[in-house]
Design a protein around this motif. Sequence first.
Motif, PDB file in Angstrom:
ATOM      1  N   GLN A  29      49.111  60.633  78.876  1.00  0.00           N
ATOM      2  CA  GLN A  29      49.455  60.167  77.536  1.00  0.00           C
ATOM      3  C   GLN A  29      49.571  61.333  76.552  1.00  0.00           C
ATOM      4  OE1 GLN A  29      46.375  57.787  75.771  1.00  0.00           O
ATOM      5  NE2 GLN A  29      47.449  57.573  73.841  1.00  0.00           N
ATOM      6  N   ILE A  30      48.621  62.265  76.584  1.00  0.00           N
ATOM      7  CA  ILE A  30      48.652  63.333  75.583  1.00  0.00           C
ATOM      8  C   ILE A  30      49.749  64.354  75.834  1.00  0.00           C
ATOM      9  CG2 ILE A  30      46.228  63.063  74.923  1.00  0.00           C
ATOM     10  CD1 ILE A  30      45.667  65.694  76.426  1.00  0.00           C
ATOM     11  N   THR A  31      50.276  64.404  77.046  1.00  0.00           N
ATOM     12  CA  THR A  31      51.374  65.344  77.285  1.00  0.00           C
ATOM     13  C   THR A  31      52.627  64.943  76.521  1.00  0.00           C
ATOM     14  OG1 THR A  31      52.099  64.186  79.286  1.00  0.00           O
ATOM     15  CG2 THR A  31      50.562  66.028  79.579  1.00  0.00           C
ATOM     16  N   ARG A  32      52.694  63.692  76.095  1.00  0.00           N
ATOM     17  CA  ARG A  32      53.860  63.208  75.349  1.00  0.00           C
ATOM     18  C   ARG A  32      53.655  63.260  73.835  1.00  0.00           C
ATOM     19  NH1 ARG A  32      53.335  59.584  79.726  1.00  0.00           N
ATOM     20  NH2 ARG A  32      52.297  58.042  78.445  1.00  0.00           N
ATOM     21  N   LEU A  33      52.482  63.689  73.405  1.00  0.00           N
ATOM     22  CA  LEU A  33      52.186  63.729  71.970  1.00  0.00           C
ATOM     23  C   LEU A  33      52.610  65.053  71.356  1.00  0.00           C
ATOM     24  CD1 LEU A  33      48.548  62.279  71.822  1.00  0.00           C
ATOM     25  CD2 LEU A  33      50.654  61.131  71.135  1.00  0.00           C
ATOM     26  N   PRO A  34      52.970  65.024  70.072  1.00  0.00           N
ATOM     27  CA  PRO A  34      53.186  66.293  69.366  1.00  0.00           C
ATOM     28  C   PRO A  34      51.865  67.073  69.329  1.00  0.00           C
ATOM     29  CG  PRO A  34      54.003  64.437  68.077  1.00  0.00           C
ATOM     30  CD  PRO A  34      53.239  63.871  69.230  1.00  0.00           C
ATOM     31  N   LYS A  35      51.954  68.380  69.324  1.00  0.00           N
ATOM     32  CA  LYS A  35      50.769  69.233  69.406  1.00  0.00           C
ATOM     33  C   LYS A  35      49.716  68.898  68.348  1.00  0.00           C
ATOM     34  CE  LYS A  35      49.605  73.997  70.257  1.00  0.00           C
ATOM     35  NZ  LYS A  35      50.096  75.319  70.512  1.00  0.00           N
ATOM     36  N   GLU A  36      50.149  68.568  67.144  1.00  0.00           N
ATOM     37  CA  GLU A  36      49.180  68.297  66.066  1.00  0.00           C
ATOM     38  C   GLU A  36      48.420  66.983  66.278  1.00  0.00           C
ATOM     39  OE1 GLU A  36      53.200  66.814  64.786  1.00  0.00           O
ATOM     40  OE2 GLU A  36      52.479  68.759  65.462  1.00  0.00           O
ATOM     41  N   GLN A  37      48.862  66.143  67.183  1.00  0.00           N
ATOM     42  CA  GLN A  37      48.171  64.879  67.446  1.00  0.00           C
ATOM     43  C   GLN A  37      47.242  64.938  68.657  1.00  0.00           C
ATOM     44  OE1 GLN A  37      51.007  61.695  67.689  1.00  0.00           O
ATOM     45  NE2 GLN A  37      51.763  62.022  65.619  1.00  0.00           N
ATOM     46  N   ILE A  38      47.267  66.037  69.389  1.00  0.00           N
ATOM     47  CA  ILE A  38      46.460  66.138  70.604  1.00  0.00           C
ATOM     48  C   ILE A  38      44.969  66.173  70.295  1.00  0.00           C
ATOM     49  CG2 ILE A  38      45.894  67.619  72.574  1.00  0.00           C
ATOM     50  CD1 ILE A  38      48.897  68.263  72.751  1.00  0.00           C
TER      51      ILE A  38
END
Length: 95
Positions: A29-38
């Motif tokens: 899931q987090i691989t698809r998030l923008p960096k600032e949302q990780i």
Amino acid sequence: MTVDSWKQDPRLKQMAPEKLDYLTAFADQITRLPKEQILPAFMSMQVDAAQKGIRFSDSETELLVSVLTSGMSPNEKKKLETLRFIAKKLAARSS
């Protein structure tokens, strides 16, 4: 660190399979998030896991942080540690 290389960390062999399954889904899931949302997603992971009946011990949490942050820059790691400190303080107040 490659996207899936964390799964090869030998320290994870001591963790229960259902916890590893949860972590794998979270990592995907987090691989698809923008960096600032990780970082915020990482911080909310333990709450989400608890709602699903998955509890990570303090030592497991430390292991997860170590494994999953190994590819982060020192600045990102520092931000995560600050967020973890705040989360611990807030949790202590609500107990």
